[in-house]
Design an enzyme around this catalytic site. Structure first.
Site, PDB file in Angstrom:
ATOM      1  N   LYS A  40       0.838  -1.204   0.000  1.00 32.44           N
ATOM      2  CA  LYS A  40       0.000   0.000   0.000  1.00 32.44           C
ATOM      3  C   LYS A  40       0.874   1.255   0.000  1.00 32.44           C
ATOM      4  O   LYS A  40       0.643   2.201  -0.755  1.00 32.44           O
ATOM      5  CB  LYS A  40      -0.897  -0.017   1.256  1.00 32.44           C
ATOM      6  CG  LYS A  40      -2.040   0.966   1.206  1.00 32.44           C
ATOM      7  CD  LYS A  40      -2.778   1.031   2.519  1.00 32.44           C
ATOM      8  CE  LYS A  40      -3.647  -0.183   2.778  1.00 32.44           C
ATOM      9  NZ  LYS A  40      -4.204  -0.175   4.141  1.00 32.44           N
ATOM     10  N   GLU A 153     -14.465  11.468  12.428  1.00 31.93           N
ATOM     11  CA  GLU A 153     -14.519  11.759  10.997  1.00 31.93           C
ATOM     12  C   GLU A 153     -15.920  11.411  10.481  1.00 31.93           C
ATOM     13  O   GLU A 153     -16.459  10.379  10.828  1.00 31.93           O
ATOM     14  CB  GLU A 153     -13.458  10.873  10.319  1.00 31.93           C
ATOM     15  CG  GLU A 153     -13.348  11.047   8.859  1.00 31.93           C
ATOM     16  CD  GLU A 153     -13.094  12.491   8.495  1.00 31.93           C
ATOM     17  OE1 GLU A 153     -12.090  13.040   8.961  1.00 31.93           O
ATOM     18  OE2 GLU A 153     -13.917  13.066   7.754  1.00 31.93           O
ATOM     19  N   PHE A 154     -16.474  12.284   9.647  1.00 34.46           N
ATOM     20  CA  PHE A 154     -17.831  12.017   9.147  1.00 34.46           C
ATOM     21  C   PHE A 154     -17.867  11.847   7.639  1.00 34.46           C
ATOM     22  O   PHE A 154     -18.908  12.017   7.018  1.00 34.46           O
ATOM     23  CB  PHE A 154     -18.780  13.156   9.565  1.00 34.46           C
ATOM     24  CG  PHE A 154     -18.784  13.401  11.049  1.00 34.46           C
ATOM     25  CD1 PHE A 154     -19.460  12.541  11.909  1.00 34.46           C
ATOM     26  CD2 PHE A 154     -18.081  14.462  11.615  1.00 34.46           C
ATOM     27  CE1 PHE A 154     -19.439  12.739  13.277  1.00 34.46           C
ATOM     28  CE2 PHE A 154     -18.058  14.673  12.985  1.00 34.46           C
ATOM     29  CZ  PHE A 154     -18.741  13.811  13.822  1.00 34.46           C
ATOM     30  N   LEU A 155     -16.707  11.562   7.028  1.00 30.90           N
ATOM     31  CA  LEU A 155     -16.701  11.523   5.563  1.00 30.90           C
ATOM     32  C   LEU A 155     -17.470  10.330   5.015  1.00 30.90           C
ATOM     33  O   LEU A 155     -17.511   9.260   5.601  1.00 30.90           O
ATOM     34  CB  LEU A 155     -15.277  11.562   5.001  1.00 30.90           C
ATOM     35  CG  LEU A 155     -14.297  10.415   5.158  1.00 30.90           C
ATOM     36  CD1 LEU A 155     -14.553   9.296   4.172  1.00 30.90           C
ATOM     37  CD2 LEU A 155     -12.902  10.953   4.956  1.00 30.90           C
ATOM     38  N   ARG A 156     -18.119  10.602   3.870  1.00 28.96           N
ATOM     39  CA  ARG A 156     -18.858   9.544   3.175  1.00 28.96           C
ATOM     40  C   ARG A 156     -18.009   9.047   2.014  1.00 28.96           C
ATOM     41  O   ARG A 156     -17.390   9.868   1.317  1.00 28.96           O
ATOM     42  CB  ARG A 156     -20.160  10.093   2.579  1.00 28.96           C
ATOM     43  CG  ARG A 156     -21.147  10.627   3.579  1.00 28.96           C
ATOM     44  CD  ARG A 156     -22.117  11.572   2.890  1.00 28.96           C
ATOM     45  NE  ARG A 156     -21.443  12.747   2.357  1.00 28.96           N
ATOM     46  CZ  ARG A 156     -21.985  13.625   1.518  1.00 28.96           C
ATOM     47  NH1 ARG A 156     -23.207  13.453   1.081  1.00 28.96           N
ATOM     48  NH2 ARG A 156     -21.298  14.680   1.091  1.00 28.96           N
ATOM     49  N   GLU A 157     -18.001   7.754   1.772  1.00 24.82           N
ATOM     50  CA  GLU A 157     -17.316   7.247   0.583  1.00 24.82           C
ATOM     51  C   GLU A 157     -18.027   7.838  -0.636  1.00 24.82           C
ATOM     52  O   GLU A 157     -19.241   8.032  -0.633  1.00 24.82           O
ATOM     53  CB  GLU A 157     -17.357   5.712   0.556  1.00 24.82           C
ATOM     54  CG  GLU A 157     -16.586   5.142   1.720  1.00 24.82           C
ATOM     55  CD  GLU A 157     -16.287   3.655   1.597  1.00 24.82           C
ATOM     56  OE1 GLU A 157     -16.472   3.083   0.516  1.00 24.82           O
ATOM     57  OE2 GLU A 157     -15.867   3.084   2.608  1.00 24.82           O
ATOM     58  N   CYS A 265     -18.987   0.812   7.719  1.00 28.92           N
ATOM     59  CA  CYS A 265     -19.236   1.680   8.879  1.00 28.92           C
ATOM     60  C   CYS A 265     -20.567   1.428   9.575  1.00 28.92           C
ATOM     61  O   CYS A 265     -20.591   0.948  10.705  1.00 28.92           O
ATOM     62  CB  CYS A 265     -19.137   3.135   8.445  1.00 28.92           C
ATOM     63  SG  CYS A 265     -17.541   3.516   7.727  1.00 28.92           S
ATOM     64  N   LYS A 328     -22.515   0.941  -2.212  1.00 34.24           N
ATOM     65  CA  LYS A 328     -23.139   2.171  -2.677  1.00 34.24           C
ATOM     66  C   LYS A 328     -22.426   2.587  -3.967  1.00 34.24           C
ATOM     67  O   LYS A 328     -21.315   2.089  -4.240  1.00 34.24           O
ATOM     68  CB  LYS A 328     -23.055   3.274  -1.620  1.00 34.24           C
ATOM     69  CG  LYS A 328     -21.630   3.760  -1.340  1.00 34.24           C
ATOM     70  CD  LYS A 328     -21.585   4.657  -0.140  1.00 34.24           C
ATOM     71  CE  LYS A 328     -21.674   6.112  -0.478  1.00 34.24           C
ATOM     72  NZ  LYS A 328     -21.375   7.005   0.653  1.00 34.24           N
ATOM     73  N   ARG A 335     -17.452  -4.165   1.174  1.00 34.97           N
ATOM     74  CA  ARG A 335     -17.587  -4.656   2.549  1.00 34.97           C
ATOM     75  C   ARG A 335     -19.070  -4.655   2.945  1.00 34.97           C
ATOM     76  O   ARG A 335     -19.753  -3.653   2.787  1.00 34.97           O
ATOM     77  CB  ARG A 335     -16.795  -3.770   3.523  1.00 34.97           C
ATOM     78  CG  ARG A 335     -15.314  -4.051   3.509  1.00 34.97           C
ATOM     79  CD  ARG A 335     -14.583  -3.095   4.431  1.00 34.97           C
ATOM     80  NE  ARG A 335     -14.686  -1.720   3.969  1.00 34.97           N
ATOM     81  CZ  ARG A 335     -14.314  -0.658   4.683  1.00 34.97           C
ATOM     82  NH1 ARG A 335     -13.843  -0.808   5.903  1.00 34.97           N
ATOM     83  NH2 ARG A 335     -14.416   0.560   4.185  1.00 34.97           N
TER      84      ARG A 335
HETATM   85  C1  UGA Z   1     -21.304   6.598   6.561  1.00 36.45           C
HETATM   86  C2  UGA Z   1     -21.788   7.957   7.058  1.00 36.45           C
HETATM   87  O1  UGA Z   1     -22.783   8.460   6.163  1.00 36.45           O
HETATM   88  C3  UGA Z   1     -20.628   8.932   7.162  1.00 36.45           C
HETATM   89  O2  UGA Z   1     -21.072  10.181   7.694  1.00 36.45           O
HETATM   90  C4  UGA Z   1     -19.552   8.339   8.087  1.00 36.45           C
HETATM   91  O3  UGA Z   1     -18.419   9.179   8.185  1.00 36.45           O
HETATM   92  C5  UGA Z   1     -19.109   6.987   7.526  1.00 36.45           C
HETATM   93  O4  UGA Z   1     -20.254   6.115   7.417  1.00 36.45           O
HETATM   94  C6  UGA Z   1     -18.098   6.412   8.467  1.00 36.45           C
HETATM   95  O5  UGA Z   1     -18.460   6.071   9.593  1.00 36.45           O
HETATM   96  O6  UGA Z   1     -16.916   6.403   8.132  1.00 36.45           O
HETATM   97  P1  UGA Z   1     -20.691   5.617   4.146  1.00 36.45           P
HETATM   98  O7  UGA Z   1     -20.402   4.322   4.835  1.00 36.45           O
HETATM   99  O8  UGA Z   1     -19.755   6.130   3.107  1.00 36.45           O
HETATM  100  O9  UGA Z   1     -20.815   6.791   5.238  1.00 36.45           O
HETATM  101  O10 UGA Z   1     -22.098   5.437   3.458  1.00 36.45           O
HETATM  102  P2  UGA Z   1     -23.533   6.143   3.492  1.00 36.45           P
HETATM  103  O11 UGA Z   1     -23.613   7.173   2.441  1.00 36.45           O
HETATM  104  O12 UGA Z   1     -23.903   6.530   4.870  1.00 36.45           O
HETATM  105  O13 UGA Z   1     -24.444   4.919   3.046  1.00 36.45           O
HETATM  106  C7  UGA Z   1     -24.494   3.733   3.848  1.00 36.45           C
HETATM  107  C8  UGA Z   1     -25.439   2.723   3.258  1.00 36.45           C
HETATM  108  O14 UGA Z   1     -26.794   3.155   3.400  1.00 36.45           O
HETATM  109  C9  UGA Z   1     -25.246   2.416   1.772  1.00 36.45           C
HETATM  110  O15 UGA Z   1     -25.290   1.010   1.606  1.00 36.45           O
HETATM  111  C10 UGA Z   1     -26.435   3.086   1.106  1.00 36.45           C
HETATM  112  O16 UGA Z   1     -26.830   2.434  -0.069  1.00 36.45           O
HETATM  113  C11 UGA Z   1     -27.489   2.953   2.195  1.00 36.45           C
HETATM  114  N1  UGA Z   1     -28.570   3.973   2.126  1.00 36.45           N
HETATM  115  C12 UGA Z   1     -28.272   5.287   2.280  1.00 36.45           C
HETATM  116  C13 UGA Z   1     -29.881   3.569   1.930  1.00 36.45           C
HETATM  117  O17 UGA Z   1     -30.182   2.364   1.794  1.00 36.45           O
HETATM  118  N2  UGA Z   1     -30.875   4.528   1.904  1.00 36.45           N
HETATM  119  C14 UGA Z   1     -30.607   5.839   2.050  1.00 36.45           C
HETATM  120  O18 UGA Z   1     -31.571   6.650   2.020  1.00 36.45           O
HETATM  121  C15 UGA Z   1     -29.273   6.235   2.243  1.00 36.45           C
END
Ligand code: UGA
Length: 439
Positions: A40, A153-157, A265, A328, A335
């Protein structure tokens, strides 16, 4: 010393760490990223991102050219830095719901002997409440002149760069004013944009993160529970979600009904939160998260039920095309992906499953080598008895249902994400089914 004279280290260069290191470098800091994985590190040092994240590949390449950013496996190289971000993973432990803290503990231990006087260690990983306090005590035994803070951290992928450089808030858990001052210096360029700053104590900062993810998971499972009721009562969850979402107290985000949440997450965070609450004697307060988890996993089974009902309950040898493997869109992360889980379950039940994904085929193949994978949507749907839409990539909304109709055996599509244009598909002669919609 100006703010930019502060030197930073980032320990753990996975998703969170690589993003944080490149973004901090783009703000003008000198940053060294440290990781135990030589492969990595070699990739990053060559400006190559080991995973897919929109915009981060170019940012990484630019920052490597700037000369401010470097990566190494040598932990002693953190000795030059003033602030050290811990960005290692905290996966679900193999034998229970709790988080595995091995990597966080060993990261702090590995850098402790190299810290210079006045260093600040800043945890960013998601940890059970109480971890920061005990790590701080451990750290101070080895490096009495150092301090430890927490900065969730609150970042979204898919939005990692945007969420790091323009977050909707910065939360810092600190034990004293000095630690807050240092963090304010690091984040000055972001604070100058008007970003809200929240100072908390160590336990509250850890709780903010898991509370936020629990709330998001709850919203998704709430709408999926409504989808179940809509199915039973002859309603339409997409109309219901739109209608309740106009109330600003509810809001229209995270009300997309479908096959539910996955990823590295949300699922593990709600489980670790339940496990920690039980340890703290507050089990009852989080019992509802058990139900949130159950509703979420049920959504995967419900879509399989729809598949069965469309194929006369006989999956053996039936060809099923699965559109989407990642948890997503705009990510190659598989994962705990609901899409891949459903594909694997259908395969185990005797169906011949072919999976397509714009970015996630290789990681999916590594996880489930026995599934079939197709490089193009056309190849995936060829001769299929049924098409399943399970991850809402833009590419799938652009499919022309008229064009692919001639490739399939049966014109049946199930929208597991409630994102396709139902009228368009029906006009092209398809049988269109979706979760939470009886029509
Ligand atoms: C999530 C949080 O949104 C972030 O704020 C946080 O920082 C991150 O986890 C973390 O802990 O590191 P992420 O895992 O990138 O981010 O994904 P999300 O955008 O939250 O989506 C999670 C899942 O929910 C996906 O499988 C998505 O398809 C699903 N989802 C989301 C739904 O089924 N319906 C919705 O309305 C929204």
């Amino acid at each position: 010393m100006t703010v930019m004279d502060l030197k930073l280290s980032v320990v753990g260069c996975g998703y969170l760490g690589a993003t944080h290191a490149a973004c901090m470098s783009s703000l003008g800091f000198t940053v060294v990223g440290v990781d135990t994985d030589p492969e990595k590190v070699a990739q990053l040092q060559n400006g190559i991102l080991p995973f897919y994240e929109p915009g981060l590949d170019t940012l990484l390449a630019e920052e490597m050219k700037s000369g401010r950013l470097s990566f190494t496996t040598d932990f002693s190289s953190v000795a030059n830095a003033d602030v050290h971000f811990i960005c290692v993973g905290t996966p679900q432990s193999k034998d229970g719901l709790a988080a595995d803290l091995t990597y966080v503990k060993s990261a702090v231990k590995a850098i402790a002997p190299h810290l210079k006087t006045g260093s600040l260690v800043v945890g960013k990983s998601t940890v059970p409440v109480g971890t920061a306090q005990s790590l701080r005590e451990e750290l101070m035994k080895i490096a009495p002149e150092a301090d430890l803070a927490w900065n969730p951290e609150f970042l979204r992928e898919g939005f990692a760069v945007e969420d790091t450089l323009t977050p909707n808030r910065l939360v810092v858990g600190v034990a004293n004013d000095l630690a807050e001052e240092v963090l304010k210096k690091v984040y000055k360029p972001i604070l100058d944009l008007g970003t809200p700053w929240i100072r908390a104590d160590l336990p509250t900062s850890e709780l903010v993160k898991v509370a936020a993810n629990s709330f998001l998971a709850t919203k998704i499972s709430f709408i999926n529970a409504m989808a179940e009721v809509c199915e039973a009562a002859g309603g339409d969850v997409t109309v219901l979600a739109k209608a309740i979402g106009y109330d600003p107290r509810i809001g229209n985000k995270f009300l997309q009904a479908g096959i539910g949440f996955g990823g590295g997450c949300l699922p593990k965070d709600i489980r670790a939160f339940m496990a920690r609450a039980e340890e703290l004697g507050a089990k009852q307060a989080l019992e509802f998260l058990r139900e949130i988890d159950a509703i979420n996993l049920r959504a995967r089974l419900r879509v399989i039920d729809v598949v069965r009902s469309e194929l006369s309950d006989d999956l053996t040898g039936r060809k099923i095309a699965v559109l989407g493997a990642t948890f997503k869109p705009d990510s190659d992360d598989v994962r705990d992906s609901p899409a891949l889980d459903i594909a694997a379950q259908l395969n185990a039940a005797g169906a011949l499953v072919t999976v397509h994904d714009p970015k996630g085929i290789e990681p999916a193949r590594r996880r489930f080598p026995l599934l079939q994978y197709a490089e193009s949507i056309n190849d995936a749907v060829k001769d299929s008895d049924l098409v399943l839409h399970l991850t809402e990539w833009k590419e799938y909304r652009q499919i022309d249902p008229v064009k692919i109709a001639s490739l399939v055996k049966n014109k049946i599509i199930i929208d597991g994400r409630n994102m396709l244009d139902r009228d368009l598909w029906r006009k092209a002669g398809w049988k269109f089914r979706a979760l939470g919609r009886t029509d």
